[in-house]
Design a protein around this motif. Structure first.
Motif, PDB file in Angstrom:
ATOM      1  N   SER A   1       0.663  -1.017  -0.031  1.00  0.00           N
ATOM      2  CA  SER A   1      -0.345   0.132   0.025  1.00  0.00           C
ATOM      3  C   SER A   1       0.486   1.140  -0.110  1.00  0.00           C
ATOM      4  CB  SER A   1      -0.871   0.049   1.035  1.00  0.00           C
ATOM      5  OG  SER A   1      -0.338   0.453   2.756  1.00  0.00           O
ATOM      6  N   ASP A   2      -0.100   2.153   0.035  1.00  0.00           N
ATOM      7  CA  ASP A   2       1.412   3.708   0.055  1.00  0.00           C
ATOM      8  C   ASP A   2       1.596   4.160   1.696  1.00  0.00           C
ATOM      9  OD1 ASP A   2      -1.741   4.182   1.415  1.00  0.00           O
ATOM     10  OD2 ASP A   2      -2.414   6.378   0.258  1.00  0.00           O
ATOM     11  N   THR A   3       1.282   2.984   2.003  1.00  0.00           N
ATOM     12  CA  THR A   3       2.226   3.115   3.765  1.00  0.00           C
ATOM     13  C   THR A   3       3.071   2.026   4.075  1.00  0.00           C
ATOM     14  OG1 THR A   3       0.385   1.918   5.613  1.00  0.00           O
ATOM     15  CG2 THR A   3       0.050   3.571   4.790  1.00  0.00           C
ATOM     16  N   ILE A   4       3.586   1.357   2.877  1.00  0.00           N
ATOM     17  CA  ILE A   4       4.049  -0.207   3.314  1.00  0.00           C
ATOM     18  C   ILE A   4       5.643   0.192   2.437  1.00  0.00           C
ATOM     19  CG2 ILE A   4       4.426  -2.196   3.178  1.00  0.00           C
ATOM     20  CD1 ILE A   4       1.263  -2.679   3.621  1.00  0.00           C
ATOM     21  N   ASN A   5       6.737   0.087   2.960  1.00  0.00           N
ATOM     22  CA  ASN A   5       7.655  -0.063   1.352  1.00  0.00           C
ATOM     23  C   ASN A   5       7.963  -1.286   1.182  1.00  0.00           C
ATOM     24  OD1 ASN A   5       9.845  -0.840   2.970  1.00  0.00           O
ATOM     25  ND2 ASN A   5       9.750   1.223   4.168  1.00  0.00           N
ATOM     26  N   VAL A   6       9.310  -1.391   0.317  1.00  0.00           N
ATOM     27  CA  VAL A   6       9.217  -2.577  -0.706  1.00  0.00           C
ATOM     28  C   VAL A   6      10.071  -3.103   0.340  1.00  0.00           C
ATOM     29  CG1 VAL A   6      10.693  -3.360  -2.620  1.00  0.00           C
ATOM     30  CG2 VAL A   6       9.689  -1.490  -2.803  1.00  0.00           C
ATOM     31  N   PHE A   7      11.272  -2.689   1.007  1.00  0.00           N
ATOM     32  CA  PHE A   7      11.619  -4.073   1.711  1.00  0.00           C
ATOM     33  C   PHE A   7      10.509  -4.705   2.989  1.00  0.00           C
ATOM     34  CE2 PHE A   7      15.186  -1.144   0.418  1.00  0.00           C
ATOM     35  CZ  PHE A   7      15.285  -2.029  -0.797  1.00  0.00           C
ATOM     36  N   GLU A   8       9.910  -3.975   3.176  1.00  0.00           N
ATOM     37  CA  GLU A   8       8.870  -5.041   4.897  1.00  0.00           C
ATOM     38  C   GLU A   8       8.017  -5.482   4.026  1.00  0.00           C
ATOM     39  OE1 GLU A   8       7.678  -0.603   7.871  1.00  0.00           O
ATOM     40  OE2 GLU A   8       7.025  -0.933   5.446  1.00  0.00           O
ATOM     41  N   ALA A   9       7.768  -5.647   2.177  1.00  0.00           N
ATOM     42  CA  ALA A   9       6.927  -6.551   1.558  1.00  0.00           C
ATOM     43  C   ALA A   9       7.676  -7.187   1.342  1.00  0.00           C
ATOM     44  CB  ALA A   9       5.711  -5.405   0.393  1.00  0.00           C
ATOM     45  N   GLY A  10       9.026  -7.490   1.621  1.00  0.00           N
ATOM     46  CA  GLY A  10       9.991  -9.045   1.603  1.00  0.00           C
ATOM     47  C   GLY A  10      10.137  -8.666  -0.681  1.00  0.00           C
ATOM     48  N   LEU A  11       9.338  -7.405  -1.438  1.00  0.00           N
ATOM     49  CA  LEU A  11      10.055  -7.944  -2.289  1.00  0.00           C
ATOM     50  C   LEU A  11      10.913  -7.121  -2.944  1.00  0.00           C
ATOM     51  CD1 LEU A  11       5.692  -6.450  -3.196  1.00  0.00           C
ATOM     52  CD2 LEU A  11       7.501  -9.030  -3.327  1.00  0.00           C
ATOM     53  N   GLY A  12      12.420  -6.549  -1.908  1.00  0.00           N
ATOM     54  CA  GLY A  12      13.381  -5.801  -2.327  1.00  0.00           C
ATOM     55  C   GLY A  12      13.878  -6.240  -3.846  1.00  0.00           C
ATOM     56  N   ARG A  13      13.859  -8.215  -3.764  1.00  0.00           N
ATOM     57  CA  ARG A  13      14.778  -7.861  -5.240  1.00  0.00           C
ATOM     58  C   ARG A  13      13.904  -8.295  -6.533  1.00  0.00           C
ATOM     59  NH1 ARG A  13      10.876 -12.006  -3.054  1.00  0.00           N
ATOM     60  NH2 ARG A  13       9.054 -12.745  -4.088  1.00  0.00           N
ATOM     61  N   TYR A  14      13.066  -6.984  -6.243  1.00  0.00           N
ATOM     62  CA  TYR A  14      12.507  -6.797  -7.986  1.00  0.00           C
ATOM     63  C   TYR A  14      13.098  -5.483  -7.631  1.00  0.00           C
ATOM     64  CZ  TYR A  14       9.530 -11.119  -7.361  1.00  0.00           C
ATOM     65  OH  TYR A  14       9.002 -11.862  -7.723  1.00  0.00           O
ATOM     66  N   ALA A  15      13.105  -5.004  -6.501  1.00  0.00           N
ATOM     67  CA  ALA A  15      13.243  -3.266  -6.945  1.00  0.00           C
ATOM     68  C   ALA A  15      15.645  -3.275  -7.046  1.00  0.00           C
ATOM     69  CB  ALA A  15      13.764  -2.699  -5.528  1.00  0.00           C
ATOM     70  N   LYS A  16      15.367  -2.979  -8.707  1.00  0.00           N
ATOM     71  CA  LYS A  16      17.140  -2.742  -9.434  1.00  0.00           C
ATOM     72  C   LYS A  16      17.851  -1.838  -8.846  1.00  0.00           C
ATOM     73  CE  LYS A  16      16.032  -7.259 -10.162  1.00  0.00           C
ATOM     74  NZ  LYS A  16      16.257  -8.623  -9.981  1.00  0.00           N
ATOM     75  N   LEU A  17      18.127  -1.341  -7.600  1.00  0.00           N
ATOM     76  CA  LEU A  17      18.527  -0.189  -7.366  1.00  0.00           C
ATOM     77  C   LEU A  17      20.100   0.402  -8.449  1.00  0.00           C
ATOM     78  CD1 LEU A  17      18.766  -0.428  -3.641  1.00  0.00           C
ATOM     79  CD2 LEU A  17      16.997   0.469  -4.853  1.00  0.00           C
ATOM     80  N   ASP A  18      20.529  -0.875  -8.575  1.00  0.00           N
ATOM     81  CA  ASP A  18      21.696  -0.469  -9.614  1.00  0.00           C
ATOM     82  C   ASP A  18      21.225  -0.228 -10.768  1.00  0.00           C
ATOM     83  OD1 ASP A  18      20.914  -2.971 -10.795  1.00  0.00           O
ATOM     84  OD2 ASP A  18      22.639  -3.784 -10.281  1.00  0.00           O
ATOM     85  N   LYS A  19      19.966   0.054 -11.895  1.00  0.00           N
ATOM     86  CA  LYS A  19      19.971   0.157 -12.785  1.00  0.00           C
ATOM     87  C   LYS A  19      19.476   1.773 -13.239  1.00  0.00           C
ATOM     88  CE  LYS A  19      14.814   1.058 -12.803  1.00  0.00           C
ATOM     89  NZ  LYS A  19      13.242   0.211 -13.395  1.00  0.00           N
ATOM     90  N   GLY A  20      20.069   2.433 -12.592  1.00  0.00           N
ATOM     91  CA  GLY A  20      20.131   3.629 -12.227  1.00  0.00           C
ATOM     92  C   GLY A  20      18.209   4.369 -11.776  1.00  0.00           C
ATOM     93  N   ASP A  21      18.309   5.611 -12.018  1.00  0.00           N
ATOM     94  CA  ASP A  21      17.140   6.159 -11.147  1.00  0.00           C
ATOM     95  C   ASP A  21      16.357   6.359 -11.573  1.00  0.00           C
ATOM     96  OD1 ASP A  21      16.232   8.029  -9.351  1.00  0.00           O
ATOM     97  OD2 ASP A  21      15.596   9.723 -10.278  1.00  0.00           O
ATOM     98  N   PHE A  22      15.317   5.620 -10.756  1.00  0.00           N
ATOM     99  CA  PHE A  22      13.611   5.529 -10.620  1.00  0.00           C
ATOM    100  C   PHE A  22      13.421   6.109  -8.953  1.00  0.00           C
ATOM    101  CE2 PHE A  22      15.244   1.558  -8.823  1.00  0.00           C
ATOM    102  CZ  PHE A  22      14.298   1.419  -7.200  1.00  0.00           C
ATOM    103  N   VAL A  23      11.713   6.185  -9.955  1.00  0.00           N
ATOM    104  CA  VAL A  23      10.785   7.412  -8.578  1.00  0.00           C
ATOM    105  C   VAL A  23      10.622   6.222  -7.650  1.00  0.00           C
ATOM    106  CG1 VAL A  23       8.721   8.024  -7.786  1.00  0.00           C
ATOM    107  CG2 VAL A  23       9.484   8.240 -10.642  1.00  0.00           C
ATOM    108  N   GLY A  24      10.973   6.344  -6.262  1.00  0.00           N
ATOM    109  CA  GLY A  24      11.408   5.303  -4.982  1.00  0.00           C
ATOM    110  C   GLY A  24      13.012   5.460  -4.926  1.00  0.00           C
ATOM    111  N   ARG A  25      13.444   5.498  -5.582  1.00  0.00           N
ATOM    112  CA  ARG A  25      14.908   4.425  -5.444  1.00  0.00           C
ATOM    113  C   ARG A  25      15.837   5.457  -4.327  1.00  0.00           C
ATOM    114  NH1 ARG A  25      19.676   5.542  -6.351  1.00  0.00           N
ATOM    115  NH2 ARG A  25      21.490   3.075  -6.976  1.00  0.00           N
ATOM    116  N   ASP A  26      15.427   6.138  -4.195  1.00  0.00           N
ATOM    117  CA  ASP A  26      16.642   7.146  -3.275  1.00  0.00           C
ATOM    118  C   ASP A  26      15.992   7.325  -1.669  1.00  0.00           C
ATOM    119  OD1 ASP A  26      18.182   8.656  -5.018  1.00  0.00           O
ATOM    120  OD2 ASP A  26      17.016  10.145  -4.843  1.00  0.00           O
ATOM    121  N   ALA A  27      14.710   6.992  -1.371  1.00  0.00           N
ATOM    122  CA  ALA A  27      14.450   6.461  -0.481  1.00  0.00           C
ATOM    123  C   ALA A  27      14.679   5.347   0.244  1.00  0.00           C
ATOM    124  CB  ALA A  27      12.362   6.192  -0.770  1.00  0.00           C
ATOM    125  N   LEU A  28      14.273   3.987  -0.699  1.00  0.00           N
ATOM    126  CA  LEU A  28      15.220   2.658  -1.000  1.00  0.00           C
ATOM    127  C   LEU A  28      16.200   2.794  -0.741  1.00  0.00           C
ATOM    128  CD1 LEU A  28      12.881   0.406  -3.824  1.00  0.00           C
ATOM    129  CD2 LEU A  28      12.131   1.265  -1.224  1.00  0.00           C
TER     130      LEU A  28
END
Length: 399
Positions: free
Chosen positions: A278-305
């Protein structure tokens, strides 16, 4: 719903006059309907308001539908889902900005799970991104967030050069044919060799005499299966629906509603917007960090992650619970430590028809998330023991 008449209604601190004799139900936004709505109603399916849509929740009995998908085949009307197309030479850059997974790795005809995030790293929605061609992407979004998602996409990439955004959500009837007999069922209706379509890949072909139908090996049940996209006119939609049911008859196919779709995805520990994400739960809390490719370059939400990682990771975690004592931990029930401290909340919970257990997903502090940790779920004022177990609860057998 009862027809209630009145002359005055209070909306917060303001008073709004409603003409005498007005039926309040008439003031509500009419429920949207898929092209198969009359088919569901003729079949006496139990219908509910799902995110503003009049959808079948129970067609043949939830448990029977659930077991049909786990052991044979079932078909779902998921035409309420949304479809956003990004097209043009700037489409990849737009997808990369919008979504956390790395779409540059996709080949034409391939799809992957991803999500659109707010700047703080929480969820706008989880999505499936399909690469139609080098300059053409399809993002499949959730029904309850359709209008919000479309507005978000336009607000984020509307000024980017070389990309056109189109909402094709109402152009297609989307059918999900799911279960170990899904391939044999659909194969009767298409000359396409379905065995060549790998998981999370798709192609176009003829289905039920319709040309250029998108056939994707995707789903939301934890089973093998396909999703097909056909024209959304009522006669065509009804004809293909009935042909799928006829093709699967020898395998005991059942038409399935959203109730079974929910218990199936829960057994597979797949996230549902408004519950696990939801809009109150972040990617790492939800256990979905494996789908967040922080090394691909900038995307909305990357800096917070990145900041969450630098600060030591999330403070809470989504876990699977299995009830040890008799009771069902339902959505929203509080979770306590065994010494009586409230530590979290169930996001989804129900009996698991195939596993024959009572299971739930819940957020708890990281220190309470280890496997076999015992907790208590408050059920109608009573503390009922549960333990943390691995997820997914169910994995389909390998062929």
């Amino acid at each position: 719903m009862c027809a209630i008449t009145c002359s005055l209604t209070m909306l917060g601190p303001q008073t709004t006059m409603i003409p005498e004799g007005t039926i309040l139900s008439e003031l509500q936004t009419p429920l949207r309907k898929t092209a198969l709505n009359s088919v569901h109603r003729a079949a006496k399916a139990k219908m509910v308001d799902f995110g503003g849509w009049d959808m079948p929740v129970d067609c043949c009995g939830l448990t029977a539908e659930h077991m049909a998908v786990r052991t044979g085949v079932g078909v779902f009307d998921v035409s309420h889902m949304g479809d956003i197309q990004l097209r043009g030479p700037g489409s990849l850059a737009a997808v990369q900005k919008l979504c956390m997974n790395d779409a540059s790795k996709l080949q034409a005809g391939q799809a992957h799970y991803s999500a659109m995030l707010y700047p703080n790293g929480t969820f706008v929605d989880d999505v499936v991104v399909h690469k139609l061609s080098d300059n053409d992407y399809l993002i499949v979004i959730n029904a309850g967030t359709r209008e919000k998602d479309v507005q978000w996409v336009r607000s984020q990439i509307g000024s980017m050069p070389g990309v056109h955004v189109n909402d094709f959500s109402d152009y297609y009837t989307q059918l999900a044919i799911q279960g170990p007999k899904a391939q044999e069922t659909l194969q009767k209706l298409t000359p396409v060799d379905l065995s060549t379509i790998k998981n999370y890949w798709f192609t176009w072909g003829q289905v039920s005499g319709l040309y250029n139908v998108m056939i994707a090996r995707t789903g939301y049940t934890g089973e093998d299966g396909f999703e097909i996209y056909i024209p959304s006119d009522e006669p065509t939609s009804a004809r293909v629906w009935n042909e799928v049911l006829e093709a699967g008859k020898e395998f005991g196919i059942l038409s399935c509603g959203l109730g079974a779709r929910n218990t199936l995805r829960l057994e597979a520990a797949m996230a549902l917007y408004g519950h696990e994400i939801s809009d109150t739960i972040n990617v790492f809390e939800a256990g979905l960090g494996r789908y967040a490719k922080l090394d691909k370059g900038d995307f909305v939400g990357r800096d917070a992650l990145v900041k969450i990682q630098e600060e030591g990771g999330p403070k809470r975690k989504l876990v699977g619970l299995e009830m040890i004592e008799r009771g069902i931990g339902r959505d929203g029930y509080p979770v306590f430590s065994l010494d009586g401290k409230r530590i979290g909340e169930v996001t989804s919970g129900s009996p698991a028809p195939y596993l024959k257990k009572n299971i739930a997903l819940a957020y708890v502090p990281v220190e309470s998330s280890a496997l076999d940790t015992e907790v208590a779920v408050e059920i109608r004022g009573q503390m009922v023991k549960a333990k943390v177990v691995p997820t997914p609860f169910y994995k389909r057998p390998k062929k």
